[in-house]
Write an enzyme that holds these catalytic residues in place. Sequence first.
Site, PDB file in Angstrom:
ATOM      1  N   GLU A  20       0.876  -1.177   0.000  1.00 51.65           N
ATOM      2  CA  GLU A  20       0.000   0.000   0.000  1.00 51.65           C
ATOM      3  C   GLU A  20       0.906   1.218   0.000  1.00 51.65           C
ATOM      4  O   GLU A  20       0.990   1.966   0.969  1.00 51.65           O
ATOM      5  CB  GLU A  20      -0.937   0.043   1.204  1.00 51.65           C
ATOM      6  CG  GLU A  20      -1.990   1.156   1.065  1.00 51.65           C
ATOM      7  CD  GLU A  20      -2.789   1.439   2.321  1.00 51.65           C
ATOM      8  OE1 GLU A  20      -2.920   2.633   2.663  1.00 51.65           O
ATOM      9  OE2 GLU A  20      -3.271   0.490   2.949  1.00 51.65           O
ATOM     10  N   HIS A  42      -8.864   1.095  -1.125  1.00 53.48           N
ATOM     11  CA  HIS A  42      -8.119   2.128  -0.402  1.00 53.48           C
ATOM     12  C   HIS A  42      -9.020   3.342  -0.173  1.00 53.48           C
ATOM     13  O   HIS A  42      -9.876   3.645  -0.993  1.00 53.48           O
ATOM     14  CB  HIS A  42      -6.887   2.529  -1.221  1.00 53.48           C
ATOM     15  CG  HIS A  42      -5.976   3.469  -0.525  1.00 53.48           C
ATOM     16  ND1 HIS A  42      -6.149   4.838  -0.557  1.00 53.48           N
ATOM     17  CD2 HIS A  42      -4.881   3.246   0.238  1.00 53.48           C
ATOM     18  CE1 HIS A  42      -5.203   5.415   0.154  1.00 53.48           C
ATOM     19  NE2 HIS A  42      -4.414   4.473   0.642  1.00 53.48           N
ATOM     20  N   ASP A  93       2.271   2.062   3.980  1.00 54.84           N
ATOM     21  CA  ASP A  93       1.570   3.290   3.613  1.00 54.84           C
ATOM     22  C   ASP A  93       2.557   4.430   3.362  1.00 54.84           C
ATOM     23  O   ASP A  93       2.302   5.584   3.701  1.00 54.84           O
ATOM     24  CB  ASP A  93       0.542   3.703   4.664  1.00 54.84           C
ATOM     25  CG  ASP A  93      -0.586   4.572   4.082  1.00 54.84           C
ATOM     26  OD1 ASP A  93      -0.547   4.857   2.875  1.00 54.84           O
ATOM     27  OD2 ASP A  93      -1.483   4.951   4.841  1.00 54.84           O
TER      28      ASP A  93
END
Length: 356
Positions: free
Chosen positions: A35, A194, A317
């Site tokens: 991600e 997401h 992230d």
Amino acid sequence: MMTHPALYVIVLLRFFLSVNARVWNDTGKGSIIFEEAWTIPELIDQQDGTAPPLSQSLDQLKANLLDIHNQRLAEMDASGVDFMVLSCASPCVQGISDPIAAAELATSINDQLAASISNNTMRFGAFATLAMHNASVAAQELNRTVTELGFLGALLNDYQQSGPDNATLLYYDQPEFDVFWQMVTDLDVPVYMHPRVGISQLTALQYQHSIFLNGPQQEFAVSLSTHVMGLCTNGIFDRFPTAKVIVGHLGERITSDLFRIDEQLARRVPEGMPMLRNLSSYWRTNLFETTSGNFATPLLAFHTEQIGLDRILYSVDYPYIDMAEGAAWLKTLPLSSSELIGLQRGRAIELLGLNK
């Protein structure tokens, strides 16, 4: 005659993908994270209003989003990351209401990303950017990116905004999106769901009373968890039982509340809800969560009890979260060696098809 460098690279990618199995930087111990955001200069202003990490300015965050081979790769090396899957920073084309403009930009983004990582596919892979106004168009672009560019799946930034006032919101749990989910299952690739910033009308209605809650601290989980649960309650995983969907930030709070969710949804069955099973059961068959941006050890332990560690994968992230923070957290986890390897890389290899 083809003259654009990106098109030349794509032709080479098609050739190599047709004759070679995937080769990547498999050290046997490094992390795989997926991600991890990147964007193009044309979309960098979508990040205006984003709160950067406390140690950074917004300009530094933007520079990290645009970079691939410099500070990003250096952080990967320093943090023990073997392989990173890149995707377009939120909201990307989900924030573009015009269907033609969004679809054309999605194709361009995918081509640019393929070209940008073509000189280091040992370290980088990609998730497709897809405009979701038209499910058939999205399915075709997903097929192209997976079969021709070697992408590993898709990342969708929550609902697709559309309409002249941007206020028609498209959710992918409706029957018209079955053609898309059929392609997902045919290709056997995951879809990463997401969060995104809300359209201005929703922000005014829901968060103007305390704008500090707008964003990852509250809004993201509220909006995306509703979308993901809609995939369940509207029967997507019953119609497509092999579909694989990934949810970040330790499940956007869904897996913290499964008892109440199941209990309350059981009361809606007489109303004709399409879902055939308890919602919690899909976390054992179709849904996965990652640790991206949520390095909470007690919460990881609780979710392990709820859905099993085999449904949880590591991600960071980046660049909204530093890779070093995640790497330091991994060292503190009370897991066996085999459990830690499974969390930080083993399940990702299988889910992303890196072993194919």
